[in-house]
Design a protein around this motif. Structure first.
Motif, short mmCIF file in Angstrom:
data_model
loop_
_atom_site.label_atom_id
_atom_site.label_comp_id
_atom_site.label_asym_id
_atom_site.label_seq_id
_atom_site.Cartn_x
_atom_site.Cartn_y
_atom_site.Cartn_z
N PHE A 119 -2.80 -0.90 -0.69
CA PHE A 119 -2.91 -2.11 -0.51
C PHE A 119 -0.92 -2.51 -0.34
O PHE A 119 -0.38 -1.83 -0.35
N SER A 120 -0.31 -4.14 -0.58
CA SER A 120 0.10 -4.72 -0.20
C SER A 120 1.93 -4.30 -1.18
O SER A 120 1.18 -4.43 -2.05
N GLY A 121 2.39 -4.87 -0.42
CA GLY A 121 3.80 -4.95 -1.42
C GLY A 121 3.90 -6.25 -2.11
O GLY A 121 4.72 -6.33 -2.94
N ASP A 122 3.68 -6.71 -0.62
CA ASP A 122 4.08 -8.96 -1.23
C ASP A 122 3.36 -9.49 -1.67
O ASP A 122 2.96 -10.97 -2.09
N LYS A 123 2.06 -9.11 -2.05
CA LYS A 123 0.88 -9.44 -3.25
C LYS A 123 1.08 -9.54 -3.92
O LYS A 123 2.34 -9.96 -5.71
N LEU A 124 0.38 -8.87 -5.15
CA LEU A 124 0.32 -9.27 -6.57
C LEU A 124 2.00 -7.85 -6.81
O LEU A 124 2.09 -8.52 -8.13
N ASN B 152 -10.00 3.22 0.37
CA ASN B 152 -10.58 1.98 -0.47
C ASN B 152 -9.49 1.12 0.17
O ASN B 152 -8.23 0.94 -0.86
N ASP B 153 -9.41 0.17 0.86
CA ASP B 153 -8.52 -0.74 1.28
C ASP B 153 -8.32 -1.42 0.03
O ASP B 153 -9.54 -3.27 -0.27
N LEU B 154 -7.73 -2.15 -1.69
CA LEU B 154 -8.01 -2.52 -1.82
C LEU B 154 -6.94 -4.52 -1.85
O LEU B 154 -7.17 -5.35 -1.90
#
Ligand SMILES: *Cc1c(COP(=O)(O)O)cnc(C)c1O
Length: 462
Positions: free
Chosen positions: A290-295, A256-258
């Motif tokens: 998931f990304s480190g620099d989004k939410l 699952n790519d969140l």
């Protein structure tokens, strides 16, 4: 009227008081080059009939300005008053003080990046974050890479690339996303060496579509959070829990790519719910990216959490070395993730959340307070400022259709090109101020302005 003889030589300037001050600041070589360029220009001007004495008098200031302009970084701090809190083009998340301090310490000192302080033997760089990620997401294991695009690439390459048991990646046509910066899911899959098997339709995909597509050739079922658009109306998608059941029955991993991947429930902070990483793990995904620099509010990074055997396989992939993180970001991420251990204080300490959760009344009061001062600063240039309501966005693909009520300043001037002219002026400031143009005005959304003085000081340089 004097000609060439009125111009000083490069050495005369370098040896004078003004020249020495410039050398002390910019170095002899840079000053020499700047002088040569301006003197060449002045000789041409004299040939064209201009007065050498007048030109020579301007030389020190011109050269000082040239050198200052050359020195000024395009990466200097600026004010993001666009209303988009996580603005990809403006560097996404601003780090918490704790993370900034950790990054500085990591930059300036040797540290046990891949060194086990207990045994004195070799350690692993991911170990500094693995425990925290497991604790915060409920996943069995975790690995960390350069960004979420790299996380998707290496995960797909491991599960369905050359050398994997199955080469096909099954994905719904409703989730074949493109996000900014030329990240297109089908292209990433191709580069990962996975064969894309599209199923369902743009608006509706059913369990039977997945079941019919799964064969011995299936390496992974991919679910993608459609982070920057929403399909509404006559729609159907297979919920993660049900999809996990289908994947488990077929013995195929579900990824699952969140994308934005929040670690906390945003509804606690007055925002709309966005699926959390913990939920995605609990729903049965074998891997979640998931990304480190989004939410999450940290530096650029990509996280993969999930099943131990799959994480181990990803860590064995030679691509891992090519997409690993540096010590500076590992240190900043460790400090950022630790803030999540204290959810009560998170909205105070994590700038991304602090700005997203700012009460509308507070921003509106700030707009009332700042309007007369900004108006006074702009009047001499023929512009006016007034408070106005506006809407902010999270940005970076999180909750794309939802906007957050906010307040700001509406800047106007004479003529249809007034907003553009003002935008150019504000971008050219030593501390650039960036807004957005809407309805014939330049709007400055104040959600991300935590200190009034930053704006008034920036405008004082007009
Ligand atoms: C943002 C996003 C990505 C890419 O993440 P980066 O950290 O920008 O590399 C991938 N997938 C989804 C669903 C996203 O929203």
């Amino acid at each position: 009227m004097e000609g060439f003889r009125a111009l000083p030589s490069v050495d005369q300037v370098l040896n004078g008081a003004e020249g020495a001050a410039l050398v002390a600041r910019h170095g002899r070589q840079a000053v020499r080059e700047a002088l040569r360029a301006r003197l060449d220009e002045m000789r041409d001007a004299i040939r064209a009939g201009e007065d050498g004495t007048v030109l020579a008098a301007r030389l020190p200031d011109l050269v000082a300005a040239d050198l200052a302009a050359r020195d000024r970084s395009r990466l200097r701090p600026m004010l993001n008053l666009t209303g988009t809190v996580l603005h990809t083009n403006l560097g996404r998340a601003i780090l918490a003080d704790e993370a900034v301090r950790a990054a500085i310490t990591a930059m300036a000192n040797p540290l046990a990046l891949e060194f086990d302080l207990e045994t004195g033997g070799r350690g692993q760089r991911d170990d500094h974050l693995r425990g925290l990620l497991v604790e915060l997401t409920g996943a069995e294991d975790a690995t960390i890479v350069n960004n979420n695009a790299a996380a998707v690439l290496i995960a797909l390459n491991t599960l369905a690339g050359p050398g994997a048991d199955g080469r096909q990646a099954v994905v719904s046509r409703g989730e074949l996303i493109e996000i900014g910066g030329a990240f297109r899911m089908p292209d990433i899959m191709a580069r990962a060496g996975a064969k894309l098997v599209e199923i369902g339709t743009t608006n509706r995909t059913h369990p039977r579509d997945y079941q019919a597509a799964i064969t011995e050739e299936t390496g992974v079922i991919l679910k993608v959070h459609t982070s920057n658009y929403r399909i509404e109306g006559f729609t159907a998608e297979v919920q993660a829990t049900e999809l996990a059941g289908i994947a488990r029955a077929a013995k195929v991993p579900l990824m699952n790519d969140l994308g934005a991947g929040s670690l906390v429930d945003l509804s606690h902070y007055g925002l709309r719910r966005e699926p959390t990483v913990r939920e995605a793990v609990a729903e049965g995904a074998d891997l979640v990216t998931f990304s480190g620099d989004k939410l999450l509010g940290g530096p650029q990074a990509g996280f993969i959490v999930g099943r131990k055997d799959l994480i181990a396989a990803i860590n064995r992939n030679p691509l891992k070395r090519a997409v690993r993180l540096d010590k500076i970001r590992i240190a900043a991420l460790e400090a950022t993730l630790k803030l999540y251990r204290d959810p009560d204080r998170l909205a105070e300490r994590l700038p991304t959340l602090r700005m997203l959760a700012r009460p509308m009344a507070e921003i509106a009061a700030q707009a009332q307070r700042l309007a007369p001062r900004v108006d006074a600063a702009l009047r001499p240039f023929g512009f006016a400022a007034a408070p106005c309501p506006c809407v902010s966005q999270i940005g970076s693909g999180a909750l794309p259709v939802d906007t957050i009520p906010s307040a700001g300043l509406r800047l106007t001037g004479q003529g249809g090109d007034a907003p553009d002219r003002l935008a150019v002026k504000l971008r050219a400031l030593p501390m650039p101020v960036i807004g957005h143009i809407q309805g014939g005005a330049l709007i400055l959304d104040l959600r991300c302005l935590e200190d009034d003085a930053t704006l008034t000081t920036a405008l004082a340089a007009l």
